[in-house]
Write a protein that holds these residues in place. Structure first.
Motif, PDB file in Angstrom:
ATOM      1  N   GLY A  29      -0.149  10.729   8.823  1.00 45.48           N
ATOM      2  CA  GLY A  29       0.981   9.871   9.160  1.00 45.48           C
ATOM      3  C   GLY A  29       1.560   9.270   7.889  1.00 45.48           C
ATOM      4  N   SER A  30       2.677   8.594   8.008  1.00 45.43           N
ATOM      5  CA  SER A  30       3.308   8.001   6.822  1.00 45.43           C
ATOM      6  C   SER A  30       2.629   6.717   6.395  1.00 45.43           C
ATOM      7  N   ASN A  31       2.402   5.819   7.355  1.00 45.54           N
ATOM      8  CA  ASN A  31       1.827   4.519   7.061  1.00 45.54           C
ATOM      9  C   ASN A  31       0.626   4.256   7.965  1.00 45.54           C
ATOM     10  N   GLY A  32      -0.339   3.555   7.409  1.00 47.96           N
ATOM     11  CA  GLY A  32      -1.474   3.132   8.209  1.00 47.96           C
ATOM     12  C   GLY A  32      -2.636   4.091   8.264  1.00 47.96           C
ATOM     13  N   LYS A  33      -2.506   5.283   7.656  1.00 48.99           N
ATOM     14  CA  LYS A  33      -3.592   6.254   7.802  1.00 48.99           C
ATOM     15  C   LYS A  33      -4.864   5.819   7.078  1.00 48.99           C
ATOM     16  N   SER A  34      -4.730   5.118   5.949  1.00 51.80           N
ATOM     17  CA  SER A  34      -5.928   4.645   5.245  1.00 51.80           C
ATOM     18  C   SER A  34      -6.660   3.596   6.073  1.00 51.80           C
ATOM     19  N   THR A  35      -5.912   2.605   6.579  1.00 49.61           N
ATOM     20  CA  THR A  35      -6.536   1.561   7.382  1.00 49.61           C
ATOM     21  C   THR A  35      -7.125   2.147   8.656  1.00 49.61           C
ATOM     22  N   THR A  36      -6.403   3.048   9.312  1.00 46.68           N
ATOM     23  CA  THR A  36      -6.913   3.659  10.535  1.00 46.68           C
ATOM     24  C   THR A  36      -8.197   4.431  10.265  1.00 46.68           C
ATOM     25  N   SER A  37      -8.215   5.209   9.189  1.00 48.82           N
ATOM     26  CA  SER A  37      -9.412   5.988   8.847  1.00 48.82           C
ATOM     27  C   SER A  37     -10.591   5.063   8.555  1.00 48.82           C
ATOM     28  N   ALA A  38     -10.342   4.042   7.741  1.00 45.21           N
ATOM     29  CA  ALA A  38     -11.416   3.103   7.391  1.00 45.21           C
ATOM     30  C   ALA A  38     -11.899   2.342   8.620  1.00 45.21           C
ATOM     31  N   LEU A  39     -10.984   2.023   9.529  1.00 43.60           N
ATOM     32  CA  LEU A  39     -11.363   1.286  10.732  1.00 43.60           C
ATOM     33  C   LEU A  39     -12.218   2.155  11.653  1.00 43.60           C
ATOM     34  N   SER A  55       6.958   0.653   5.232  1.00 44.72           N
ATOM     35  CA  SER A  55       5.707  -0.111   5.180  1.00 44.72           C
ATOM     36  C   SER A  55       5.949  -1.545   4.738  1.00 44.72           C
ATOM     37  N   ALA A  56       6.928  -1.756   3.849  1.00 45.37           N
ATOM     38  CA  ALA A  56       7.255  -3.124   3.443  1.00 45.37           C
ATOM     39  C   ALA A  56       7.845  -3.910   4.609  1.00 45.37           C
ATOM     40  N   ALA A  57       8.705  -3.259   5.397  1.00 38.52           N
ATOM     41  CA  ALA A  57       9.290  -3.931   6.557  1.00 38.52           C
ATOM     42  C   ALA A  57       8.212  -4.354   7.539  1.00 38.52           C
ATOM     43  N   LYS A  58       7.207  -3.522   7.720  1.00 39.23           N
ATOM     44  CA  LYS A  58       6.119  -3.857   8.625  1.00 39.23           C
ATOM     45  C   LYS A  58       5.287  -5.012   8.076  1.00 39.23           C
ATOM     46  N   ALA A  59       5.086  -5.049   6.771  1.00 37.52           N
ATOM     47  CA  ALA A  59       4.364  -6.163   6.172  1.00 37.52           C
ATOM     48  C   ALA A  59       5.135  -7.467   6.338  1.00 37.52           C
ATOM     49  N   LEU A  60       6.459  -7.414   6.145  1.00 42.02           N
ATOM     50  CA  LEU A  60       7.291  -8.608   6.302  1.00 42.02           C
ATOM     51  C   LEU A  60       7.262  -9.124   7.735  1.00 42.02           C
ATOM     52  N   ALA A  61       7.165  -8.214   8.695  1.00 43.78           N
ATOM     53  CA  ALA A  61       7.158  -8.609  10.097  1.00 43.78           C
ATOM     54  C   ALA A  61       5.870  -9.315  10.502  1.00 43.78           C
ATOM     55  N   ALA A  62       4.832  -9.186   9.682  1.00 47.14           N
ATOM     56  CA  ALA A  62       3.534  -9.767  10.038  1.00 47.14           C
ATOM     57  C   ALA A  62       3.432 -11.239   9.683  1.00 47.14           C
ATOM     58  N   PHE A  63       4.377 -11.773   8.895  1.00 49.05           N
ATOM     59  CA  PHE A  63       4.263 -13.141   8.417  1.00 49.05           C
ATOM     60  C   PHE A  63       5.604 -13.861   8.537  1.00 49.05           C
ATOM     61  N   SER A  64       5.575 -15.170   8.348  1.00 47.71           N
ATOM     62  CA  SER A  64       6.798 -15.972   8.280  1.00 47.71           C
ATOM     63  C   SER A  64       6.728 -16.860   7.039  1.00 47.71           C
ATOM     64  N   ASN A  65       7.857 -17.489   6.699  1.00 47.11           N
ATOM     65  CA  ASN A  65       7.916 -18.358   5.507  1.00 47.11           C
ATOM     66  C   ASN A  65       7.397 -17.627   4.271  1.00 47.11           C
ATOM     67  N   ILE A  66       8.038 -16.498   3.980  1.00 44.16           N
ATOM     68  CA  ILE A  66       7.524 -15.582   2.964  1.00 44.16           C
ATOM     69  C   ILE A  66       8.212 -15.794   1.621  1.00 44.16           C
ATOM     70  N   ARG A  67       7.407 -15.920   0.580  1.00 45.71           N
ATOM     71  CA  ARG A  67       7.842 -15.795  -0.813  1.00 45.71           C
ATOM     72  C   ARG A  67       7.496 -14.352  -1.209  1.00 45.71           C
ATOM     73  N   TRP A  68       8.531 -13.517  -1.247  1.00 41.90           N
ATOM     74  CA  TRP A  68       8.322 -12.068  -1.272  1.00 41.90           C
ATOM     75  C   TRP A  68       8.439 -11.511  -2.693  1.00 41.90           C
ATOM     76  N   ASN A 108      -0.562  -3.292  11.877  1.00 48.88           N
ATOM     77  CA  ASN A 108      -2.011  -3.170  11.984  1.00 48.88           C
ATOM     78  C   ASN A 108      -2.459  -3.041  13.432  1.00 48.88           C
ATOM     79  N   HIS A 109      -1.691  -3.564  14.349  1.00 48.18           N
ATOM     80  CA  HIS A 109      -2.010  -3.352  15.756  1.00 48.18           C
ATOM     81  C   HIS A 109      -1.822  -1.883  16.127  1.00 48.18           C
ATOM     82  N   GLN A 110      -0.851  -1.223  15.495  1.00 45.68           N
ATOM     83  CA  GLN A 110      -0.720   0.223  15.693  1.00 45.68           C
ATOM     84  C   GLN A 110      -1.951   0.949  15.155  1.00 45.68           C
ATOM     85  N   ASN A 111      -2.431   0.531  13.983  1.00 41.99           N
ATOM     86  CA  ASN A 111      -3.648   1.116  13.434  1.00 41.99           C
ATOM     87  C   ASN A 111      -4.819   0.901  14.378  1.00 41.99           C
TER      88      ASN A 111
END
Length: 464
Positions: free
Chosen positions: A126-136, A355-368, A298-301
């Protein structure tokens, strides 16, 4: 080590002597083949020669008497232009393969005849999340005491694995570079997380990129396929593999919609994972308190790992318990520090816009903190994803041009030290200082890991 089967007594050329190439040479020799190695880097050749391998300039030597050419993943074999050695092999009619193909042709042995439970291979792409999914998946198996190994694009090279034991599960993370070329691809369970534009030059566009991923499912015919269906490509792939709505060999996963129907589905909505089979809910997990898996991506993972582990016979409650002990991977939504109500998160692996968009969606009040070597396609995919960003601090050699494309307040910082210092100076309680570059690292670092390490070092320096 997995000795290579089927090539004993033959001469096999090995192009590229990095991690996978050198291990392939060892595994070929262990299986009775004669490796002929080459790498344009003299230091790599010296290391191989130090282990007793013959190094031959394959561009000049030709391919007479060569049974196969084994190519490392970073070496192009078709697009944008084939490496001259690969082109010469193809011209001579010599089969071209990689270490993944050698693994799948060599993993099963006669010893398995005496096992009570045959070893199995779970392969994740897959494009994103394959490392986390594999490790999980690997983490869950470890937690339940199932013998397992993790390799591929994460951890060890596939041929460096130990020979399988009774009941073992091997979890492989496979990139498009690896699936595109492997002559043998026969996982028992194959996982497709998602698809977004990446490596387009290497695959001659999005269609070629998807085709490389699809090979994992089309070539080997896995017993079970776990497919993310939040993009058109995933829905198409699931449709190609299934015999009909009740075919539970295909498990569809989603974080964008509730999945219904008589088949097998796993989806996450509003922080809750649900498993449905034959139209009835058979499992549920509250993901909101799982610290190592923040955000919808990460919920997708989690959905993908859950589904894969269910195919291996694990119970929902067992999987849920293992979720809570998963610490996450370095450089992937990794909390590295908290001070005075400010959280510092390293997602240096967010090397593309999606992947950056997904990271941004996980948090609020972000200093990016973002920027780097911009990938093909620009930053248009970030539109609508920056609502939680208070300010961007842009790094990279082309930081000014990168900043001009953002739809939030942005400060051109240039380097990591300046960006972290400015973010720390302006952060308030409740803010998250997030490194999610949306770009490759190679303008300033030789890997995303080095970039993430620098971020962590600068944060530690600023926090004293």
């Amino acid at each position: 080590m997995i000795p290579v089967q089927g090539l004993a007594g033959t001469r096999v050329a090995v192009l590229g002597l990095g991690r996978s190439g050198l291990v392939a040479a060892r595994a070929l020799a262990a299986g009775g083949a004669v490796p002929l190695c080459w790498d344009d880097n003299p230091a790599a050749r010296e290391k191989a020669e130090g282990e007793g391998f013959a190094c031959v300039d394959l561009k000049r030597a030709g391919f007479e008497g060569i049974a196969r050419l084994i190519v490392s993943p970073g070496i192009p074999h078709l697009y944008p232009d084939p490496n001259p050695v690969v082109a010469a092999a193809l011209e001579a009619g010599v089969p071209v393969d990689n270490d993944i193909g050698l693994f799948f042709q060599s993993f099963a042995t006669r010893d398995w005849d005496g096992f009570d439970i045959s070893p199995r291979v779970v392969a994740v792409t897959g494009s994103n999340g394959k490392s986390t999914t594999s490790a999980l998946i690997h983490h869950i198996l470890e937690q339940v005491g199932r013998p397992c190994q993790l390799a591929g694009n994460i951890g060890r090279g596939v041929l460096d694995l130990d020979p399988a034991i009774d009941g073992e599960v091997v979890v492989l993370e496979l990139s498009s570079y690896q699936t595109d070329l492997a002559r043998s691809l026969t996982p028992d369970v194959a996982v497709f997380t998602n698809l977004s534009p990446d490596h387009l030059d290497r695959h001659h566009g999005l269609g070629g990129y998807f085709a490389a991923k699809r090979r994992l499912f089309a070539e080997g015919g896995p017993d079970r396929a776990v497919i993310g269906v939040d993009e058109a490509e995933g829905r198409f792939l699931a449709g190609q593999l299934t015999e009909g709505p009740t075919d539970d060999r295909v498990i569809r996963i989603s974080v964008a919609q509730k999945l219904t129907g008589p088949g097998w589905q796993v989806f996450a909505r509003k922080g809750f994972l649900s498993e449905y089979r034959k139209g009835k809910q058979v499992g549920s997990i509250d993901l909101r308190g799982v610290a190592g898996l923040p955000g919808a991506h990460n919920h997708q993972n989690a959905c993908a790992a859950y589904a894969a582990c269910r195919t291996l016979g694990l119970a929902p409650k067992v999987i849920e318990a293992a979720f809570h002990s998963f610490g996450g991977l370095p450089h992937r939504s990794q909390t590295i520090a908290e001070k005075d109500g400010v959280r510092f998160v390293n997602d240096s692996k967010a090397t593309n816009v999606d992947s950056a968009a997904k990271a941004l969606a996980a948090f609020s009040n972000i200093r990016w903190i973002c920027g780097g070597l911009e990938k093909e396609g620009g930053l248009g995919g970030l539109a609508g994803a920056t609502g939680g960003v208070r300010k961007a601090y842009v790094i990279g050699r082309e930081a000014a041009g990168f900043a001009m494309q953002l739809d939030v307040e942005a400060e051109v910082c240039g380097d990591m030290a300046t960006a972290v210092a400015r973010a720390v100076a302006e952060a308030e309680a409740g803010d998250v200082v997030l490194l999610a570059p949306a770009a490759a690292s190679f303008d300033q670092y030789d890997s995303f890991e080095r970039r993430g390490d620098d971020f962590a070092a600068q944060v530690a320096k600023q926090l004293g």
